[in-house]
Design a protein around this motif. Structure first.
Motif, short mmCIF file in Angstrom:
data_model
loop_
_atom_site.label_atom_id
_atom_site.label_comp_id
_atom_site.label_asym_id
_atom_site.label_seq_id
_atom_site.Cartn_x
_atom_site.Cartn_y
_atom_site.Cartn_z
N VAL A 88 16.75 -49.51 -59.27
CA VAL A 88 15.72 -49.70 -60.29
C VAL A 88 16.00 -50.95 -61.11
CG1 VAL A 88 14.61 -48.68 -62.30
CG2 VAL A 88 15.32 -47.21 -60.40
N PHE A 136 25.20 -44.97 -51.76
CA PHE A 136 24.51 -44.56 -50.55
C PHE A 136 23.43 -43.56 -50.91
CE2 PHE A 136 23.68 -41.88 -46.92
CZ PHE A 136 23.70 -42.74 -45.84
N GLY A 137 22.18 -43.90 -50.56
CA GLY A 137 21.10 -42.96 -50.81
C GLY A 137 20.53 -42.44 -49.51
N CYS A 138 20.13 -43.40 -48.63
CA CYS A 138 19.50 -42.99 -47.38
C CYS A 138 20.10 -43.68 -46.17
CB CYS A 138 17.99 -43.26 -47.44
SG CYS A 138 17.57 -44.99 -47.66
N LEU A 186 19.03 -46.20 -44.86
CA LEU A 186 17.90 -46.68 -44.06
C LEU A 186 17.13 -47.80 -44.77
CD1 LEU A 186 16.64 -43.07 -43.26
CD2 LEU A 186 17.83 -44.58 -41.65
N VAL A 240 10.99 -48.54 -54.68
CA VAL A 240 12.19 -47.94 -55.31
C VAL A 240 11.88 -46.49 -55.67
CG1 VAL A 240 13.80 -48.11 -57.23
CG2 VAL A 240 12.81 -50.19 -56.25
N LEU A 241 12.85 -45.62 -55.35
CA LEU A 241 12.67 -44.20 -55.65
C LEU A 241 13.57 -43.75 -56.79
CD1 LEU A 241 12.59 -42.40 -52.16
CD2 LEU A 241 10.66 -43.00 -53.62
N CYS A 242 13.04 -42.84 -57.61
CA CYS A 242 13.82 -42.10 -58.58
C CYS A 242 13.37 -40.65 -58.44
CB CYS A 242 13.55 -42.60 -60.01
SG CYS A 242 14.07 -41.44 -61.30
N ARG A 243 14.27 -39.78 -58.01
CA ARG A 243 13.86 -38.40 -57.75
C ARG A 243 13.87 -37.53 -59.00
NH1 ARG A 243 10.85 -36.07 -54.25
NH2 ARG A 243 12.24 -34.30 -53.87
N GLN A 251 15.45 -47.43 -47.46
CA GLN A 251 14.17 -46.90 -47.95
C GLN A 251 14.14 -46.61 -49.45
OE1 GLN A 251 13.53 -43.40 -45.57
NE2 GLN A 251 12.97 -44.55 -43.74
N CYS A 252 15.30 -46.30 -50.05
CA CYS A 252 15.25 -45.76 -51.42
C CYS A 252 15.68 -46.75 -52.49
CB CYS A 252 16.06 -44.48 -51.53
SG CYS A 252 17.85 -44.71 -51.48
N CYS A 287 19.99 -43.62 -59.11
CA CYS A 287 19.10 -44.63 -58.52
C CYS A 287 19.17 -45.98 -59.24
CB CYS A 287 17.67 -44.13 -58.56
SG CYS A 287 17.05 -43.91 -60.25
#
Lengths: 800, 155
Positions: free
Chosen positions: B106, B38-40, B42, B132-135, B44-45, B102
């Motif tokens: 990815v 679980f990231g968002c 939504l 795709v996000l990687c913070r 989105q990530c 993430c």
């Protein structure tokens, strides 16, 4: 093995790291690990080959930042607190410094293997568990390397242990210690390899029972065979194949699921909760209310989500937030203030009045957020007067002490086990969610897991500080800086909970605890000790305090003054807290001054620096980037003007926290005139962090720091309306995705094998906004003094 | 509650669950899988990404009932630490992660993109990864790992 409690997860522990750990422990004959509560102290015992050997747990100080450690923590001055060697010679090391994603577990494992002269894969590292690891405060602020890689703590304990093993081996072999070496987990004769005894044989499962000897000799870097090498991370395969156990994956038998309901506005108080609105829903267990804290518990996650969404809660009207549009004026004008002088030569106004010319500028930095990719998550099991929590907190001992306050339990009855979370970059929601889990678990007497929603994570975390910064410099007739004045305003509310302030994060506050009190103070007292922890003091001044120069520069007339004011939002450390914001201002301003006197930005910096390590990183970054030496802005060619794309380069540098690492960055950018869109083509960063423990690990985290800094410089900003934060997901808070035009990132490492280990995790990110802003100026002749450098902002500046 | 049969990583599971439950919660809570996260919530990530019949799906925004009779693969179903898929191997070799949270997004997004676009240019790969996000911002290494996997997968 990693969770040896009555509710230990039946699932395998971390793979392969902890699976390796389990294997190593089994190989070592650690068939059991018991936790025996003595007279108020938690004593860790090993069962080695059947014989029970207690590890002492006595008073000591190992806390970070000079805080006293928990009295029942394994004492930092005892070798046994840090390292144990099993009957077969396998090593277990205990550390208070955590893996937060940047490779610190690998580097610490290398350190232990190197100092003890054992192979890397025979070392198992146990991180931050209050039942067995020393209290090293929080893992933060680029302090893990300074704390554990110099002469005290983990490094000191391992060096002491090696020397002790040599002495004990000398007796057993009846060979003088000068004729012995420690190699590959054995002590052996230099001249006769057959004369050897293994560590396992020497210790025979006993503990060291030794104080850490601060004079124990570290192995010189020239002899390193494990440290300093680019050893791959042992956890990488488990992460890449989805088998690694994060805090988010902890499942314990009988575990329920919680959700919270946060206030509908900042500052709203709870008026009423109507439990009947949800009590008939499937899986409903309980509504939990404690002052303004509201949560629900259900049998399954999805049930908890639906119940939390449906729960009828009434909140009081809340006061309006300061206006977003005029917030920087609000900061500058807000009273009361808490004022701090970092340096003050008391002649700055006079020198500015005498100067041939004075340059002034004001810089603005917004609140930014940690924005962890995984919203924060914890599992708590509170039953009666006992509690166990699995938490991605950066400070397990802080968490334990504040949980004790929150739950009304004794600290020694609480066990906090660090489990890795998603990257935190400072105080994300980890501490708050651990409180959430604990409050819910206590209310139901069963283990509860909670993972925050994206909105709860983003709307209520402790944001990185907003800043307004005025810079002034006086120049002599030759264009040299003779005086530098820095005055900043920054809002604060809450912080890390440390040992006594659960109210420093949202959940503790909602449950009735106040944040650390804001203590107004004006005027500021004169500085008596030099500290540049915040990088308020620019690198280019002498930093004269207490009769000595501590700075990295040459400018003698200097003042740095900070006004803290009360923040409407929670604040706390976000990767390079204050240092990043101040460095953005200093480095942009240095560039403005250089441009004013038509000096090359690199040459102008070098002219005002005295610290050789700073000079070296600046030169290395410039050389590597093939720096185009000339004043900024770049002379426009006719073709560039018509092409619509302008290009430029900028430099920025920092003596991180004054002396905890050095970095310099050259940025090359393109600016699209019509849209204001910035494309960063290349970032070259030179890093000096002392001796390099793992060059690939250092590069990895420096590359990440550079690009995270780029995202923060170009797009990231917390926004709000009259009552609530409005940057609450990835559409409203702008993090650069994998698919943006990723620049070439080149990391140059300056190895300093004979210097002390310094921080490294925050040096690259600190210089990014300055380097990019300076490159934009070089390209366009327009100075952008406000982060983030959005296309709209740049387009407006180009037009105006 | 209703009976649902899910095919995950080659195994069939008979579940009695609320059919409106997001697939992600079923995978992580009922089946104990660790790959999708679980990231968002939504979409989105990307942290919750799984493969469904060879395409990526963000499992946080699809209900379990949508997935009956489909073949679901999670990151742990793609390969194991001992026998990683070529793209997982490339990530390990390039040390292309920091916190690693993430990686379902990815790696699985890249895998599908490369399956469909084996000849993609670097720029096209970046575009393919644009949601795709990687913070931790491990972007340079991740793109390098994808490039490496592209060569490996072409063999």
């Amino acid at each position: 093995m990693n969770n040896p409690s009555k509710n230990a997860s039946p699932a395998p522990a971390e793979i392969p790291l902890a699976q390796g750990a389990v294997d190593a422990l089994e190989r070592a004959g650690f068939s059991r690990r018991d936790f025996i509560k003595g007279t108020g102290a938690l004593i860790v015992t090993f069962s080695m080959g059947g014989a029970l050997k207690p590890l002492a747990a006595q008073q000591a100080r190992a806390g970070a930042f000079g805080e006293p450690a928990a009295p029942d923590a394994p004492p930092a001055n005892e070798v046994d607190s840090w390292v144990a060697i099993g009957a077969d010679g396998n090593v277990t090391a205990y550390t208070g410094k955590e893996e937060l994603g940047q490779g610190m577990s690998t580097a610490q494992t290398q350190l232990v293997a190197e100092e003890l002269c054992v192979p890397f894969n025979r070392v198992t590292l146990i991180m931050a568990d209050t039942s067995m690891c020393p209290d090293q405060g929080v893992t933060s602020g680029s302090q893990s390397s300074p704390a554990n890689f110099n002469h005290a703590n983990l490094a000191g304990a391992c060096a002491t242990a090696r020397e002790a093993l040599l002495q004990l081996g000398s007796k057993q072999l009846n060979v003088p210690v000068e004729q012995l070496v420690a190699v590959d987990g054995s002590v052996r004769s230099k001249s006769d390899a057959s004369k050897k005894v293994t560590y396992g044989e020497i210790l025979a499962g006993k503990k060291f029972d030794l104080k850490v000897d601060p004079s124990a000799k570290r192995k010189p870097a020239s002899e390193w065979t494990i440290l300093g090498k680019p050893i791959g991370r042992p956890d990488m395969a488990a992460m890449a194949t989805g088998t690694f156990e994060y805090a988010h994956n902890v499942r314990v038998p009988g575990m329920l699921h919680g959700m919270v309901v946060r206030p509908n506005a900042v500052g709203a108080n709870l008026m009423n909760v109507d439990e009947s609105s949800v009590s008939g829903m499937p899986g409903f267990v309980k509504v939990v209310v404690r002052k303004n804290f509201v949560g629900v518990v259900a049998e399954k996650k999805w049930q908890a989500v639906q119940i939390a969404n449906k729960l009828a809660v009434t909140w009081s009207p809340a006061p309006e937030l300061p206006k977003y549009d005029t917030f920087y004026d609000h900061l500058r004008n807000q009273k009361p203030t808490r004022d701090t002088l970092l340096v003050n030569s008391k002649d700055v106004e006079q020198k500015l009045a005498e100067a041939a010319q004075v340059v002034k500028a004001t810089y603005y930095h917004p609140y930014q957020m940690h924005g962890s990719i995984g919203s924060s998550c914890a599992v708590a099991d509170v039953q009666g007067d006992q509690a166990t929590v699995w938490s991605p907190t950066q400070g397990v001992w802080h968490q334990r002490a504040t949980l004790a306050m929150l739950l009304g339990l004794k600290g020694e009855n609480i066990r906090v086990i660090f489990k890795r979370g998603s990257g935190c970059y400072g105080i994300n929601g980890a501490d708050a969610v651990t409180y959430d889990a604990a409050l819910l678990s206590q209310a139901v007497g069963k283990p509860v897991r909670i993972q925050l929603t994206r909105r709860e994570e983003m709307a209520w975390e402790n944001y990185g500080f907003a800043f307004v910064i005025d810079e002034r410099a006086g120049l002599d007739a030759q264009g040299n800086i003779i005086a530098w004045d820095h005055e900043a305003w920054s809002p604060v509310l809450g912080n890390r909970p440390v040992y006594t302030y659960p109210g420093n994060v949202i959940t503790g506050f909602l449950a009735g605890f106040q944040p650390e009190e804001f203590r107004p103070r004006s005027p500021a007292p004169e500085p008596t000790n030099f500290s540049n922890n915040s990088n308020s003091v620019p690198s280019y001044v002498v930093g004269h305090v207490g009769g000595a120069d501590h700075g990295a520069g040459t400018v003698k007339s200097e003042r740095a003054l900070l006004h803290n004011v009360v923040s409407p939002f929670w604040t706390g450390p976000l990767r390079s807290p204050q240092r990043l914001q101040n460095t953005f201002a200093h480095e942009s301003f240095m560039d403005e001054v250089a441009a004013k006197v038509k000096a090359d930005p690199v040459e102008f910096r070098l002219r005002h620096l005295s610290e050789q390590r700073m000079i070296d990183v600046v030169k290395r970054a410039a050389e590597t980037a093939k720096w185009d030496a000339r004043p900024s802005p770049k002379p426009r060619t006719a073709s560039a003007s018509t092409a619509g794309i302008l290009s430029g380069r900028g430099i920025s540098c920092v003596a991180y926290e004054g002396d905890n690492g050095y970095s310099a960055m050259v940025a090359e950018v393109e600016v699209e005139k019509a849209t204001g869109k910035i494309t960063v083509k290349r970032l070259v960063v030179a890093i000096d962090a002392g001796p390099i423990s793992n060059p690939d690990g250092l590069k990895n985290q420096s590359e990440g720091g550079a690009l995270q800094g780029l995202s923060r410089a170009l797009g990231e900003e917390v926004t709000w309306d009259d009552h609530n934060v409005t940057s609450i997901d990835w559409k409203t808070y702008h993090s650069l995705p994998l698919g943006f035009a990723v620049p070439q990132v080149q990391v140059e490492l300056l190895d300093r094998p004979n210097e002390a280990a310094t921080g490294a995790g925050e040096t690259a990110i600190t210089v990014v906004a300055g380097a990019i802003g300076n490159a934009i100026f070089d390209a366009t002749g327009v100075r952008i003094r406000q982060v983030p450098f959005t296309a709209e902002r740049i387009k407006a500046a180009l037009a105006g | 509650m209703s009976l649902i049969t899910l095919n995950v990583n080659g195994q069939s599971h008979n579940l009695d669950v609320d059919p409106t439950t997001p697939l992600l919660y079923i995978l992580s809570d009922d089946l104990g899988l660790r790959g999708p996260k679980f990231g968002c919530g939504l979409g989105q990530c990307g942290a919750c990404t799984v493969l469904v019949d060879g395409n990526t799906m963000r499992s946080c925004v699809h209900t379990v009932s949508e997935l009956e009779n489909k073949s679901i693969t999670t990151l742990e179903g793609l390969g194991t630490p001992d026998k990683p898929h070529a793209i997982q191997k490339a990530f390990i070799e390039e040390q292309a992660a920091q916190c690693g949270y993430c990686l379902s997004g990815v790696i699985l997004t890249a895998k599908v993109f490369l399956d469909k676009n084996p000849e993609a240019t670097e720029k096209q790969i970046e575009e393919g990864m644009s949601r795709v996000l990687c913070r931790c911002f491990t972007h340079t290494r991740m793109l390098r790992a994808i490039g490496r996997a592209q060569k490996e997968m072409a063999r």
